[in-house]
Design an enzyme around this catalytic site. Structure first.
Site, mmCIF file in Angstrom:
data_model
loop_
_atom_site.group_PDB
_atom_site.id
_atom_site.type_symbol
_atom_site.label_atom_id
_atom_site.label_comp_id
_atom_site.label_asym_id
_atom_site.label_seq_id
_atom_site.Cartn_x
_atom_site.Cartn_y
_atom_site.Cartn_z
ATOM 1 N N GLY A 1 0.841 -1.195 0.000
ATOM 2 C CA GLY A 1 0.000 0.000 0.000
ATOM 3 C C GLY A 1 0.871 1.237 0.000
ATOM 4 O O GLY A 1 1.699 1.431 0.895
ATOM 5 N N PHE B 1 -1.337 6.357 4.262
ATOM 6 C CA PHE B 1 -0.762 5.805 5.477
ATOM 7 C C PHE B 1 0.456 4.926 5.193
ATOM 8 O O PHE B 1 1.449 4.981 5.920
ATOM 9 C CB PHE B 1 -1.826 5.031 6.260
ATOM 10 C CG PHE B 1 -1.460 4.882 7.712
ATOM 11 C CD1 PHE B 1 -0.952 5.958 8.419
ATOM 12 C CD2 PHE B 1 -1.607 3.677 8.363
ATOM 13 C CE1 PHE B 1 -0.587 5.838 9.753
ATOM 14 C CE2 PHE B 1 -1.250 3.543 9.699
ATOM 15 C CZ PHE B 1 -0.741 4.625 10.396
ATOM 16 N N GLY B 2 0.379 4.125 4.116
ATOM 17 C CA GLY B 2 1.543 3.320 3.744
ATOM 18 C C GLY B 2 2.744 4.238 3.505
ATOM 19 O O GLY B 2 3.860 3.948 3.947
ATOM 20 N N LYS C 1 -8.033 -0.325 9.239
ATOM 21 C CA LYS C 1 -9.063 -0.217 10.275
ATOM 22 C C LYS C 1 -10.411 -0.410 9.634
ATOM 23 O O LYS C 1 -10.851 0.444 8.864
ATOM 24 C CB LYS C 1 -9.025 1.175 10.902
ATOM 25 C CG LYS C 1 -7.789 1.434 11.706
ATOM 26 C CD LYS C 1 -7.841 2.787 12.349
ATOM 27 C CE LYS C 1 -6.622 2.970 13.231
ATOM 28 N NZ LYS C 1 -6.549 4.312 13.800
ATOM 29 N N LYS D 1 -14.446 3.748 15.762
ATOM 30 C CA LYS D 1 -14.337 5.211 15.967
ATOM 31 C C LYS D 1 -14.593 5.982 14.668
ATOM 32 O O LYS D 1 -15.015 7.138 14.705
ATOM 33 C CB LYS D 1 -13.004 5.584 16.608
ATOM 34 C CG LYS D 1 -11.748 5.221 15.832
ATOM 35 C CD LYS D 1 -11.269 6.302 14.915
ATOM 36 C CE LYS D 1 -10.226 5.756 13.955
ATOM 37 N NZ LYS D 1 -9.851 6.661 12.911
ATOM 38 N N ARG E 1 -10.747 11.850 6.997
ATOM 39 C CA ARG E 1 -11.614 11.581 5.846
ATOM 40 C C ARG E 1 -13.003 11.180 6.305
ATOM 41 O O ARG E 1 -14.007 11.521 5.691
ATOM 42 C CB ARG E 1 -10.999 10.495 4.974
ATOM 43 C CG ARG E 1 -9.730 10.986 4.302
ATOM 44 C CD ARG E 1 -8.798 9.892 3.943
ATOM 45 N NE ARG E 1 -8.191 9.265 5.095
ATOM 46 C CZ ARG E 1 -7.237 8.351 5.015
ATOM 47 N NH1 ARG E 1 -6.782 7.974 3.850
ATOM 48 N NH2 ARG E 1 -6.713 7.813 6.108
ATOM 49 N N VAL F 1 -9.556 6.534 0.929
ATOM 50 C CA VAL F 1 -10.529 5.652 1.559
ATOM 51 C C VAL F 1 -11.139 6.289 2.827
ATOM 52 O O VAL F 1 -10.458 6.994 3.553
ATOM 53 C CB VAL F 1 -9.852 4.297 1.906
ATOM 54 C CG1 VAL F 1 -8.862 4.454 3.033
ATOM 55 C CG2 VAL F 1 -10.857 3.239 2.245
HETATM 56 N N1 NAI Z 1 -3.635 2.248 12.025
HETATM 57 C C1 NAI Z 1 -3.793 3.560 11.885
HETATM 58 O O1 NAI Z 1 -3.541 4.303 12.796
HETATM 59 C C2 NAI Z 1 -4.280 4.114 10.576
HETATM 60 C C3 NAI Z 1 -4.890 3.256 9.733
HETATM 61 N N2 NAI Z 1 -5.311 3.668 8.526
HETATM 62 C C4 NAI Z 1 -5.921 2.628 7.728
HETATM 63 O O2 NAI Z 1 -4.975 2.178 6.730
HETATM 64 C C5 NAI Z 1 -5.695 1.739 5.567
HETATM 65 C C6 NAI Z 1 -5.148 2.472 4.347
HETATM 66 O O3 NAI Z 1 -5.392 3.860 4.554
HETATM 67 P P1 NAI Z 1 -4.757 4.985 3.657
HETATM 68 O O4 NAI Z 1 -3.391 4.633 3.207
HETATM 69 O O5 NAI Z 1 -4.908 6.234 4.390
HETATM 70 O O6 NAI Z 1 -5.747 4.934 2.392
HETATM 71 P P2 NAI Z 1 -5.556 5.626 0.969
HETATM 72 O O7 NAI Z 1 -6.903 5.750 0.375
HETATM 73 O O8 NAI Z 1 -4.702 6.826 1.098
HETATM 74 O O9 NAI Z 1 -4.710 4.543 0.143
HETATM 75 C C7 NAI Z 1 -5.245 3.287 -0.145
HETATM 76 C C8 NAI Z 1 -4.167 2.391 -0.714
HETATM 77 O O10 NAI Z 1 -4.764 1.129 -0.983
HETATM 78 C C9 NAI Z 1 -4.460 0.756 -2.324
HETATM 79 N N3 NAI Z 1 -5.522 -0.050 -2.894
HETATM 80 C C10 NAI Z 1 -6.683 0.382 -3.416
HETATM 81 N N4 NAI Z 1 -7.372 -0.656 -3.916
HETATM 82 C C11 NAI Z 1 -6.643 -1.768 -3.681
HETATM 83 C C12 NAI Z 1 -6.808 -3.138 -3.975
HETATM 84 N N5 NAI Z 1 -7.886 -3.598 -4.619
HETATM 85 N N6 NAI Z 1 -5.851 -4.003 -3.570
HETATM 86 C C13 NAI Z 1 -4.761 -3.565 -2.915
HETATM 87 N N7 NAI Z 1 -4.538 -2.262 -2.635
HETATM 88 C C14 NAI Z 1 -5.465 -1.378 -3.013
HETATM 89 C C15 NAI Z 1 -4.312 2.070 -3.080
HETATM 90 O O11 NAI Z 1 -3.570 1.886 -4.252
HETATM 91 C C16 NAI Z 1 -3.580 2.899 -2.032
HETATM 92 O O12 NAI Z 1 -2.214 2.604 -2.063
HETATM 93 C C17 NAI Z 1 -7.179 2.014 5.866
HETATM 94 O O13 NAI Z 1 -7.744 0.846 6.382
HETATM 95 C C18 NAI Z 1 -7.139 3.084 6.960
HETATM 96 O O14 NAI Z 1 -8.279 3.086 7.803
HETATM 97 C C19 NAI Z 1 -5.120 4.942 8.088
HETATM 98 C C20 NAI Z 1 -4.522 5.862 8.891
HETATM 99 C C21 NAI Z 1 -4.090 5.532 10.234
HETATM 100 O O1 13P Z 2 -8.490 5.393 10.429
HETATM 101 C C1 13P Z 2 -7.872 6.388 10.220
HETATM 102 C C2 13P Z 2 -6.944 6.993 11.188
HETATM 103 O O2 13P Z 2 -7.086 6.553 12.459
HETATM 104 C C3 13P Z 2 -7.982 7.109 8.961
HETATM 105 O O3 13P Z 2 -9.163 7.761 8.890
HETATM 106 P P1 13P Z 2 -9.311 9.355 8.907
HETATM 107 O O4 13P Z 2 -8.756 9.896 7.646
HETATM 108 O O5 13P Z 2 -10.784 9.561 9.044
HETATM 109 O O6 13P Z 2 -8.547 9.871 10.118
#
Ligand code: NAI
Ligand code: 13P
Length: 391
Positions: free
Chosen positions: A47, A51-52, A150, A229, A291, A315
């Site tokens: 990813g 976040f990645g 998440k 949350k 988001r 997302v």
């Molecule tokens: N643990 C934490 O504290 C946090 C967790 N997250 C979670 O991390 C996850 C990713 O979030 P973000 O990177 O912010 O989302 P984003 O929307 O910025 O990026 C999504 C990524 O997933 C990829 N993707 C989309 N469709 C796909 C598919 N079919 N197969 C594989 N990859 C695919 C995209 O190419 C992109 O690299 C979400 O579940 C989010 O809730 C996000 C921020 C903080």
């Molecule tokens: O799950 C996430 C961070 O905790 C990403 O979601 P938000 O962009 O709503 O913060």
């Protein structure tokens, strides 16, 4: 981005383990991912989204060798030429220690070579990704597995722990570690695994003076906190978008609902009082950068969900998660009026104004009452994993 506010220093977490950590390290010594190098780990991140990319940058800055897998060829090429991500965090220059890989899935040679696999892709796509990777994962030389997504899978209502068990088997699921990042700049994170020693390894990998890690053994509670949350962040955004401004009510009632759902599910109620629970709930409900909050805010302003989702550019896990949680709430007969209201707005066409008005008009009720910790879903999941004890 996790900006370094303090001088860079290697973590001494592993050397300051508490006695209980040491005891659990001894207990689970039979089941473990491969030993982690003292200093420089090789980390493959799945990813290259917001976040990645953030985590890649943090680990790259921390002197680890990072590979970041992206699905899009143009992102891979551009990243390797310019050390910038073409689509996410476009202003950020990444450290030279990061190489983008893809769009093909990494093969067994790379998986065997790295110490850590970190999954930062949305929950709805995790099952397919793990199915593809499964033939390259071997228990006798398994990299440390870290999951940061998440959400709850639509259709199955599965947590990530269950998706891992279904695709990779219970032994691998027991070694999975979940990370929930809360504050940013400086940052605090919860790190949990059924196998505590794996959580300690993951914490050691990430820990820096500006990136504090706290470990735990309730991955189900951590997962539920992170997934739930986002629903309350949508609710907070909605009320702000409407101009009703109820942040204190939504955060405290949201925490109460999250704790009830989690307790009935079988998670520890204490987990919801931690960083991944109230900490992340507070942050997400009060951040216009969120988001999920933004989805709610724009709904409150009268925009349609399909327009919001097609223009968000990233997302919002809270939307599919609301669907999954609705089923869980119904099955467990949990009183969760805010989650139900968010569901009605997202999927039943209810006006945001009506939803907020109806919530305020509910009859008086006990402020705090935890359901019995029956723990049916958690017990079934732990049985699937071959874990006898409840959390
Ligand atoms: N643990 C934490 O504290 C946090 C967790 N997250 C979670 O991390 C996850 C990713 O979030 P973000 O990177 O912010 O989302 P984003 O929307 O910025 O990026 C999504 C990524 O997933 C990829 N993707 C989309 N469709 C796909 C598919 N079919 N197969 C594989 N990859 C695919 C995209 O190419 C992109 O690299 C979400 O579940 C989010 O809730 C996000 C921020 C903080
Ligand atoms: O799950 C996430 C961070 O905790 C990403 O979601 P938000 O962009 O709503 O913060």
């Amino acid at each position: 981005m996790f900006r370094a506010l303090f001088p860079r220093a290697r973590s001494s977490l592993a050397s300051t383990l508490s006695n209980s950590h040491r005891r659990s390290l001894l207990r689970i010594a039979m089941l473990s991912s491969k030993p982690q190098p003292e200093d420089c780990s090789k980390v493959l991140i799945f990813g290259a989204g917001n976040f990645g990319s953030c985590l890649a940058s943090h680990l790259g800055d921390s002197q680890h060798r990072v590979y970041m897998w992206a699905r899009e060829e143009k992102i891979v090429k551009y990243f390797n030429e310019h050390k910038r991500n073409l689509v996410y965090l476009t202003d950020h220059e990444f450290p030279p220690s990061i190489t983008a890989v893809g769009p093909e899935m990494p093969g067994e040679a790379l998986i065997d070579d790295v110490d850590v696999l970190l999954f930062a892709i949305p929950t709805q796509f995790l099952r397919a990704t793990l199915q593809t990777l499964r033939p390259s994962l071997h228990l006798d030389r398994l990299p440390l597995l870290i999951f940061v997504n998440k959400g709850i899978e639509v259709g199955t209502n599965a947590l990530t722990l269950e998706i891992i068990a279904d695709t990779c088997g219970p032994e691998i699921a027991k070694l999975a570690t979940f990370i929930s990042v809360v504050e940013r700049q400086p940052t605090s994170v919860s790190v949990a695994s059924l196998t505590e020693a794996e959580a300690v390894k993951a914490a050691t990998l990430f820990h820096q003076p500006h990136f504090r890690c706290y470990t735990g053994v309730d991955p189900i509670g951590i997962e539920l906190s992170g997934a739930l949350k986002n629903i309350y962040a949508i609710a907070a955004g909605m009320s702000d978008g409407l101009g009703t401004k109820l942040p204190g009510v939504i955060i405290t009632r949201g925490l109460s609902e999250m704790t009830c759902i989690g307790t009935a599910y079988g998670a520890s109620p204490l987990t919801f009082l931690g960083l991944a629970g109230v900490g992340d709930l507070f942050l997400t409900c009060s951040s216009s950068n969120s988001r999920n909050y933004t989805v709610g805010y724009r709904l409150g302003k009268g925009e349609k969900l399909d327009v919001i989702m097609s223009t968000l550019g990233s997302v919002a896990e809270g939307v599919p998660t609301t669907k999954g949680v609705k089923k869980i709430i119904e099955e467990m007969e949990i009183n969760a009026p805010i989650a139900n209201a968010v569901y009605d707005v997202l999927f039943n066409g209810k006006e945001t104004q009506t939803a907020v008005k109806e919530l305020m008009e509910l009859p008086p009720s006990r402020e705090l009452e935890l359901p019995p910790s029956v723990g049916g879903p958690s017990r079934r999941l732990l049985e699937k994993l071959g874990v006898e004890k409840s959390l």
